[in-house]
Write a protein that holds these residues in place. Structure first.
Motif, PDB file in Angstrom:
ATOM      1  N   LEU A 222     -16.554  31.992-145.935  1.00  0.00           N
ATOM      2  CA  LEU A 222     -16.609  31.463-144.387  1.00  0.00           C
ATOM      3  C   LEU A 222     -16.776  32.584-143.381  1.00  0.00           C
ATOM      4  O   LEU A 222     -17.635  32.672-142.485  1.00  0.00           O
ATOM      5  N   ALA A 223     -15.884  33.556-143.771  1.00  0.00           N
ATOM      6  CA  ALA A 223     -15.678  34.763-142.573  1.00  0.00           C
ATOM      7  C   ALA A 223     -16.971  35.410-142.823  1.00  0.00           C
ATOM      8  O   ALA A 223     -17.606  36.154-142.068  1.00  0.00           O
ATOM      9  N   SER A 224     -17.386  35.765-143.890  1.00  0.00           N
ATOM     10  CA  SER A 224     -18.477  36.521-144.554  1.00  0.00           C
ATOM     11  C   SER A 224     -19.739  35.955-143.862  1.00  0.00           C
ATOM     12  O   SER A 224     -20.475  36.499-143.208  1.00  0.00           O
ATOM     13  N   GLN A 225     -20.053  34.629-143.893  1.00  0.00           N
ATOM     14  CA  GLN A 225     -21.126  33.870-143.104  1.00  0.00           C
ATOM     15  C   GLN A 225     -21.018  34.030-141.708  1.00  0.00           C
ATOM     16  O   GLN A 225     -22.128  34.439-141.161  1.00  0.00           O
ATOM     17  N   LEU A 226     -19.870  34.070-141.287  1.00  0.00           N
ATOM     18  CA  LEU A 226     -19.768  34.139-139.755  1.00  0.00           C
ATOM     19  C   LEU A 226     -20.047  35.811-139.283  1.00  0.00           C
ATOM     20  O   LEU A 226     -20.763  35.927-138.369  1.00  0.00           O
ATOM     21  N   GLY A 227     -19.740  36.524-140.105  1.00  0.00           N
ATOM     22  CA  GLY A 227     -19.980  37.762-139.930  1.00  0.00           C
ATOM     23  C   GLY A 227     -21.369  38.335-139.829  1.00  0.00           C
ATOM     24  O   GLY A 227     -22.096  38.768-138.985  1.00  0.00           O
ATOM     25  N   ALA A 228     -22.122  37.624-140.691  1.00  0.00           N
ATOM     26  CA  ALA A 228     -23.492  37.836-140.995  1.00  0.00           C
ATOM     27  C   ALA A 228     -24.296  37.090-139.950  1.00  0.00           C
ATOM     28  O   ALA A 228     -25.124  37.608-139.412  1.00  0.00           O
ATOM     29  N   ALA A 229     -23.840  35.918-139.499  1.00  0.00           N
ATOM     30  CA  ALA A 229     -24.460  35.231-138.561  1.00  0.00           C
ATOM     31  C   ALA A 229     -24.427  35.915-137.150  1.00  0.00           C
ATOM     32  O   ALA A 229     -25.208  36.034-136.309  1.00  0.00           O
ATOM     33  N   LEU A 230     -23.196  36.468-136.895  1.00  0.00           N
ATOM     34  CA  LEU A 230     -23.193  37.408-135.487  1.00  0.00           C
ATOM     35  C   LEU A 230     -24.247  38.521-135.499  1.00  0.00           C
ATOM     36  O   LEU A 230     -24.603  38.966-134.580  1.00  0.00           O
ATOM     37  N   PHE A 231     -24.487  39.200-136.735  1.00  0.00           N
ATOM     38  CA  PHE A 231     -25.244  40.379-136.733  1.00  0.00           C
ATOM     39  C   PHE A 231     -26.647  40.078-136.968  1.00  0.00           C
ATOM     40  O   PHE A 231     -27.571  40.806-136.448  1.00  0.00           O
ATOM     41  N   CYS A 232     -26.919  38.719-137.130  1.00  0.00           N
ATOM     42  CA  CYS A 232     -28.436  38.320-137.041  1.00  0.00           C
ATOM     43  C   CYS A 232     -28.677  38.031-135.831  1.00  0.00           C
ATOM     44  O   CYS A 232     -29.919  38.414-135.513  1.00  0.00           O
ATOM     45  N   ILE A 233     -27.842  37.496-135.162  1.00  0.00           N
ATOM     46  CA  ILE A 233     -28.078  37.225-133.609  1.00  0.00           C
ATOM     47  C   ILE A 233     -28.101  38.531-132.877  1.00  0.00           C
ATOM     48  O   ILE A 233     -29.273  38.614-132.045  1.00  0.00           O
ATOM     49  N   ALA A 234     -27.584  39.471-133.333  1.00  0.00           N
ATOM     50  CA  ALA A 234     -27.599  40.943-132.821  1.00  0.00           C
ATOM     51  C   ALA A 234     -28.951  41.522-133.058  1.00  0.00           C
ATOM     52  O   ALA A 234     -29.600  42.236-132.205  1.00  0.00           O
ATOM     53  N   LEU A 235     -29.447  41.328-134.073  1.00  0.00           N
ATOM     54  CA  LEU A 235     -30.684  41.960-134.619  1.00  0.00           C
ATOM     55  C   LEU A 235     -32.088  41.276-133.986  1.00  0.00           C
ATOM     56  O   LEU A 235     -33.012  41.822-133.866  1.00  0.00           O
ATOM     57  N   ALA A 236     -31.905  39.663-133.514  1.00  0.00           N
ATOM     58  CA  ALA A 236     -33.001  38.980-132.998  1.00  0.00           C
ATOM     59  C   ALA A 236     -33.533  39.504-131.672  1.00  0.00           C
ATOM     60  O   ALA A 236     -32.876  40.508-131.098  1.00  0.00           O
TER      61      ALA A 236
END
Length: 228
Positions: free
Chosen positions: A28-42
């Motif tokens: 879950l921590a890994s998914q949250l971290g990925a989500a955070l930086f997907c948001i930053a990439l958008a």
């Protein structure tokens, strides 16, 4: 992400058999971290589509303080521990400085880790990280495992195992001082665990045994790596 990290470390410090719960926290921590930086990439003005805990979510694009270098480093550690391609990909694309300059004592190590993941001159970056390793101590922080990373970059499995033992011993000694033993970070060094799991997944024989290196998490690391 930090909450899941704390749960994982608490379980690691209080149980040797709760691997499923620990893995759930890590994933879950890994998914949250990925989500955070997907948001930053958008692209600004758009919404990012992310998946966390089996839920498909949308969030406005943004590169705020949360997408800083510290969270990048932790998110990358979680992705390397779990070995999930989709979680690591946005971290490789963003790098540690997408939300601003990394002025921490760990900047050179994070740069070297990103250089390794991208394959862009990792040897030189690892050498810089080694030279900067003492800065963290001078600033009063526990240093990143620059020697361990450099041995991995060099492809030296034997020296990697020696450096791994040294890194875990240094972690133990650091957290035995004063009230540091009560710090939740005393149970596990995420950066060291990440490199150990990554090495195991690469097919290396990780021969070090330590309470700071959960063997069942290493055993969970598959010997298949298709990210790079």
């Amino acid at each position: 992400m930090r909450y899941q990290e704390l749960l994982f470390k608490w379980r690691a410090g209080n149980s040797t058999d709760d691997t499923d719960a620990q893995l759930a926290n890590l994933r879950l921590a890994s998914q949250l971290g990925a989500a955070l930086f997907c948001i930053a990439l958008a692209e600004p003005g758009t919404e990012a589509e992310v998946t966390v805990g089996g839920q498909n979510l949308r969030h406005p694009a943004g590169r705020g303080e949360a997408a800083g270098a510290g969270n990048w480093a932790n998110a990358t550690a979680f992705a390397l521990i779990t070995g999930v391609h989709e979680d690591l990909a946005p971290l490789v694309l963003t790098g540690r400085a997408i939300a601003g300059k990394d002025g921490s004592a760990y900047a050179a190590y994070r740069e070297a880790l990103h250089a390794y993941l991208t394959g862009v001159d990792p040897e030189s970056a690892a050498e810089r990280a080694l030279r900067e390793a003492e800065k963290a101590k001078e600033w009063g922080f526990f240093p990143a495992p620059a020697v361990l990373l450099s041995q991995f970059v060099e492809g030296d499995e034997e020296s990697f195992n020696l450096a791994l033992a040294d890194a875990l011993e240094a972690h133990r000694d650091h957290y035995q001082v004063a009230d540091r033993a009560d710090d939740p970070d005393a149970t596990i060094d995420l950066d060291v665990l990440a490199l150990a799991c990554h090495a195991r997944r690469r097919g290396w024989d990780v021969r070090v045994e330590s309470s700071y290196l959960p063997q069942r998490l290493l055993e969970a690391a598959e010997h298949v790596w298709g990210l790079l």
